[in-house]
Design a protein around this motif. Sequence first.
Motif, PDB file in Angstrom:
ATOM      1  N   ILE A  41       2.410  -4.420  -9.582  1.00  0.00           N
ATOM      2  CA  ILE A  41       2.549  -5.426  -8.525  1.00  0.00           C
ATOM      3  C   ILE A  41       1.843  -6.708  -8.999  1.00  0.00           C
ATOM      4  O   ILE A  41       2.387  -7.913  -8.778  1.00  0.00           O
ATOM      5  CB  ILE A  41       2.082  -5.070  -7.194  1.00  0.00           C
ATOM      6  N   VAL A  42       0.896  -6.612  -9.452  1.00  0.00           N
ATOM      7  CA  VAL A  42      -0.005  -7.755  -9.971  1.00  0.00           C
ATOM      8  C   VAL A  42       0.822  -8.388 -11.019  1.00  0.00           C
ATOM      9  O   VAL A  42       0.933  -9.576 -11.019  1.00  0.00           O
ATOM     10  CB  VAL A  42      -1.440  -7.347 -10.426  1.00  0.00           C
ATOM     11  N   ALA A  43       1.310  -7.735 -11.745  1.00  0.00           N
ATOM     12  CA  ALA A  43       2.040  -8.262 -13.051  1.00  0.00           C
ATOM     13  C   ALA A  43       3.416  -9.000 -12.576  1.00  0.00           C
ATOM     14  O   ALA A  43       3.715 -10.306 -12.970  1.00  0.00           O
ATOM     15  CB  ALA A  43       2.466  -7.239 -13.895  1.00  0.00           C
ATOM     16  N   THR A  44       3.941  -8.491 -11.491  1.00  0.00           N
ATOM     17  CA  THR A  44       5.318  -9.202 -10.985  1.00  0.00           C
ATOM     18  C   THR A  44       4.883 -10.422 -10.229  1.00  0.00           C
ATOM     19  O   THR A  44       5.518 -11.433 -10.420  1.00  0.00           O
ATOM     20  CB  THR A  44       5.980  -8.182  -9.987  1.00  0.00           C
ATOM     21  N   ILE A  45       3.782 -10.532  -9.568  1.00  0.00           N
ATOM     22  CA  ILE A  45       3.175 -11.640  -8.647  1.00  0.00           C
ATOM     23  C   ILE A  45       3.046 -12.730  -9.898  1.00  0.00           C
ATOM     24  O   ILE A  45       3.301 -13.768  -9.628  1.00  0.00           O
ATOM     25  CB  ILE A  45       1.975 -11.367  -7.774  1.00  0.00           C
ATOM     26  N   LYS A  46       2.136 -12.267 -10.887  1.00  0.00           N
ATOM     27  CA  LYS A  46       1.912 -13.349 -11.921  1.00  0.00           C
ATOM     28  C   LYS A  46       3.209 -13.929 -12.635  1.00  0.00           C
ATOM     29  O   LYS A  46       3.247 -15.211 -12.989  1.00  0.00           O
ATOM     30  CB  LYS A  46       1.287 -12.702 -12.979  1.00  0.00           C
TER      31      LYS A  46
ATOM     32  N   GLU B 233       0.820  -1.175   0.050  1.00  0.00           N
ATOM     33  CA  GLU B 233      -0.128  -0.131  -0.065  1.00  0.00           C
ATOM     34  C   GLU B 233       1.040   1.316   0.054  1.00  0.00           C
ATOM     35  O   GLU B 233       0.604   2.190  -0.618  1.00  0.00           O
ATOM     36  CB  GLU B 233      -0.790   0.022   1.108  1.00  0.00           C
ATOM     37  N   LEU B 234       2.088   1.177   0.790  1.00  0.00           N
ATOM     38  CA  LEU B 234       2.888   2.312   0.787  1.00  0.00           C
ATOM     39  C   LEU B 234       3.457   2.879  -0.642  1.00  0.00           C
ATOM     40  O   LEU B 234       3.446   3.723  -1.144  1.00  0.00           O
ATOM     41  CB  LEU B 234       3.930   2.275   1.734  1.00  0.00           C
ATOM     42  N   LEU B 235       4.008   1.453  -1.251  1.00  0.00           N
ATOM     43  CA  LEU B 235       4.558   1.784  -2.592  1.00  0.00           C
ATOM     44  C   LEU B 235       3.618   2.458  -3.672  1.00  0.00           C
ATOM     45  O   LEU B 235       3.960   3.081  -4.449  1.00  0.00           O
ATOM     46  CB  LEU B 235       4.872   0.269  -3.180  1.00  0.00           C
ATOM     47  N   ILE B 236       2.363   1.926  -3.563  1.00  0.00           N
ATOM     48  CA  ILE B 236       1.344   2.366  -4.504  1.00  0.00           C
ATOM     49  C   ILE B 236       0.961   4.018  -4.112  1.00  0.00           C
ATOM     50  O   ILE B 236       1.096   4.751  -4.768  1.00  0.00           O
ATOM     51  CB  ILE B 236       0.338   1.592  -4.381  1.00  0.00           C
ATOM     52  N   GLU B 237       0.852   4.097  -2.686  1.00  0.00           N
ATOM     53  CA  GLU B 237       0.513   5.558  -2.392  1.00  0.00           C
ATOM     54  C   GLU B 237       1.614   6.436  -2.733  1.00  0.00           C
ATOM     55  O   GLU B 237       1.363   7.626  -3.002  1.00  0.00           O
ATOM     56  CB  GLU B 237       0.352   5.373  -0.707  1.00  0.00           C
TER      57      GLU B 237
END
Length: 205
Positions: free
Chosen positions: A41-46, A28-32
């Motif tokens: 982040i979603v792409a990296t997790i994938k 949340e901090l990275l996004i904020e």
Amino acid sequence: MSHDHHHGPTIDPERLAYYQRMATAVRELLIEKGILTDAQIVATIKKMEARGPALGARVVAHAWVDPNYKTRLLLDGSAGVEELGIPVDGTRLIVVENTEEVHNLVVCTLCSCYPRNILGLPPDWYKKAAYRARAVKEPRAVLAEFGTVLSDSVSIRVHDSTADMRYLVLPARPAGTEGWAEDKLAALVNRDSMIGVQAAKEPEQ
Ligand code: FE
């Protein structure tokens, strides 16, 4: 600051384990702070989830059909893997070839080092103390328990992985696969054959 605007399922914070809470907070901090987007982040997790034995199987199948590639791969496993567009993770990868004379087996006696970039997560037994200790002391017996009974004329080499050195076994190409396409060959290569506890699958008759 309220995080009510965030999407996704609402989970009672009390029920989240410490590291889950920390991961969520960092995310949340990275996004904020605008450092990463949620999509990145979603792409990296994938991408991380896409790491699995299918990648290692591609490497093995390519080495089976291309002798020059195999030579390069055995000389420098990391470069060989990268050549196929598979990202390397900073650790040195060493590829060891099973032949009629030599059978290779991979272990991490200290913990559970494993070529995760091409095999994904290690199986549970790989992390167990029993495998870690016995693979070194009595590899022939351990192999037999995996259904791999080797003739006494085959010598066994056990490779102990470390934090910066990982091993991948290049299993022997099964007989009766002459002229096969790489995709079809890759389907014969499973995770255990690249750890060395089993041979590659035989083609169905
Ligand atoms: Fe380890």
